[in-house]
Motif scaffolding. Sequence first.
Motif, PDB file in Angstrom:
ATOM      1  N   ARG A  92       0.544  -1.041   0.072  1.00 48.56           N
ATOM      2  CA  ARG A  92      -0.123  -0.043   0.419  1.00 48.56           C
ATOM      3  C   ARG A  92       0.634   1.577  -0.066  1.00 48.56           C
ATOM      4  O   ARG A  92       1.698   1.664   0.455  1.00 48.56           O
ATOM      5  N   PRO A 120       0.567   7.609   1.478  1.00 48.79           N
ATOM      6  CA  PRO A 120      -0.309   9.786   0.730  1.00 48.79           C
ATOM      7  C   PRO A 120       1.220  10.776   0.637  1.00 48.79           C
ATOM      8  O   PRO A 120       1.913  10.722   1.063  1.00 48.79           O
ATOM      9  N   ARG A 154       0.661   8.057  -3.674  1.00 51.50           N
ATOM     10  CA  ARG A 154      -0.245   7.578  -4.222  1.00 51.50           C
ATOM     11  C   ARG A 154      -0.457   8.507  -4.702  1.00 51.50           C
ATOM     12  O   ARG A 154      -1.282   9.972  -5.087  1.00 51.50           O
ATOM     13  N   ASN A 157      -3.568  11.275  -4.783  1.00 51.09           N
ATOM     14  CA  ASN A 157      -4.058  10.869  -3.216  1.00 51.09           C
ATOM     15  C   ASN A 157      -5.265  10.432  -3.773  1.00 51.09           C
ATOM     16  O   ASN A 157      -6.631  11.467  -2.586  1.00 51.09           O
ATOM     17  N   GLU A 178      -9.628   9.281  -4.316  1.00 51.12           N
ATOM     18  CA  GLU A 178      -9.884   8.321  -3.458  1.00 51.12           C
ATOM     19  C   GLU A 178     -11.629   7.734  -4.441  1.00 51.12           C
ATOM     20  O   GLU A 178     -12.012   8.840  -4.549  1.00 51.12           O
ATOM     21  N   VAL A 207     -14.958   8.054  -3.841  1.00 49.83           N
ATOM     22  CA  VAL A 207     -16.053   7.652  -2.667  1.00 49.83           C
ATOM     23  C   VAL A 207     -17.181   7.435  -3.359  1.00 49.83           C
ATOM     24  O   VAL A 207     -18.669   7.829  -2.452  1.00 49.83           O
ATOM     25  N   LEU A 259     -14.574   9.530  -8.310  1.00 51.11           N
ATOM     26  CA  LEU A 259     -13.378  10.075  -8.044  1.00 51.11           C
ATOM     27  C   LEU A 259     -13.452  11.233  -7.384  1.00 51.11           C
ATOM     28  O   LEU A 259     -13.206  12.497  -7.656  1.00 51.11           O
ATOM     29  N   ARG A 260     -12.097  11.194  -6.411  1.00 46.79           N
ATOM     30  CA  ARG A 260     -12.023  12.777  -5.644  1.00 46.79           C
ATOM     31  C   ARG A 260     -10.229  12.287  -5.845  1.00 46.79           C
ATOM     32  O   ARG A 260      -9.715  11.678  -4.802  1.00 46.79           O
ATOM     33  N   TRP A 261      -9.819  13.598  -5.967  1.00 46.07           N
ATOM     34  CA  TRP A 261      -8.258  13.838  -5.981  1.00 46.07           C
ATOM     35  C   TRP A 261      -7.814  15.197  -6.199  1.00 46.07           C
ATOM     36  O   TRP A 261      -8.652  15.810  -5.951  1.00 46.07           O
ATOM     37  N   GLN A 277     -10.006   2.416 -11.484  1.00 41.11           N
ATOM     38  CA  GLN A 277      -9.711   1.594 -10.177  1.00 41.11           C
ATOM     39  C   GLN A 277      -8.871   0.709 -10.475  1.00 41.11           C
ATOM     40  O   GLN A 277      -8.010   0.439  -9.455  1.00 41.11           O
ATOM     41  N   TYR A 315      -6.225   3.205  -9.098  1.00 40.72           N
ATOM     42  CA  TYR A 315      -6.113   3.230  -7.707  1.00 40.72           C
ATOM     43  C   TYR A 315      -6.160   0.923  -6.802  1.00 40.72           C
ATOM     44  O   TYR A 315      -5.493   1.418  -6.123  1.00 40.72           O
ATOM     45  N   GLU A 353      -3.713   0.851  -3.580  1.00 39.79           N
ATOM     46  CA  GLU A 353      -3.480  -0.615  -2.353  1.00 39.79           C
ATOM     47  C   GLU A 353      -2.645  -1.982  -2.704  1.00 39.79           C
ATOM     48  O   GLU A 353      -3.037  -2.194  -1.438  1.00 39.79           O
TER      49      GLU A 353
END
Length: 166
Positions: free
Chosen positions: A17, A20, A56, A76, A78, A80, A111-113, A134, A137, A141
């Motif tokens: 993983r 950030p 990230r 970074n 995520e 959401v 997606l938020r970045w 995805q 992403y 992870e």
Amino acid sequence: MSVRPILLWPDPRLSQRCEPVGADEDVSALIGDMLETMYDAPGRGLAAPQVGVMKRVFVMDCGWKDGDMTPIICINPEIVAASEDVIAGEEGCLSIPNAPADVTRPARITLRWRGLDGAIVDRKLDGFEAKCAQHEYDHLEGRVIFDHLSAEDRDRIEGAYLGRTT
């Protein structure tokens, strides 16, 4: 900018993983190198761990092979929101060349970045863009396409990729 070597599975960094990116951390040189590496590969997405940087960050450009270059730079990121309906389809990976696998994913995501300019972006993605985001992403992870397969399919596809015979 320069083309960086792409890590190949089973490099253990591809299973870790990522950390950030700090608010004051400058990743612009990394992103320039990642874009050059992605286009050179030629791929449609690339995550920082694929070039050995455990941060990230990912880049993607889903349509450049059919039109103009319109890269998306995600710092970074995520997910959401994700739809309950799913799509399945073959995915390839620059870190696992010539070993595509059928992967099932949510059909739509939000997606938020953070962008290079520091602005926070929320974007709804569907179709290939959702799948690509995805996939990239997952790299942040510590997951690869093999992690989405049944044990039997994983053994067969990963075994063939690694040159194992059954």
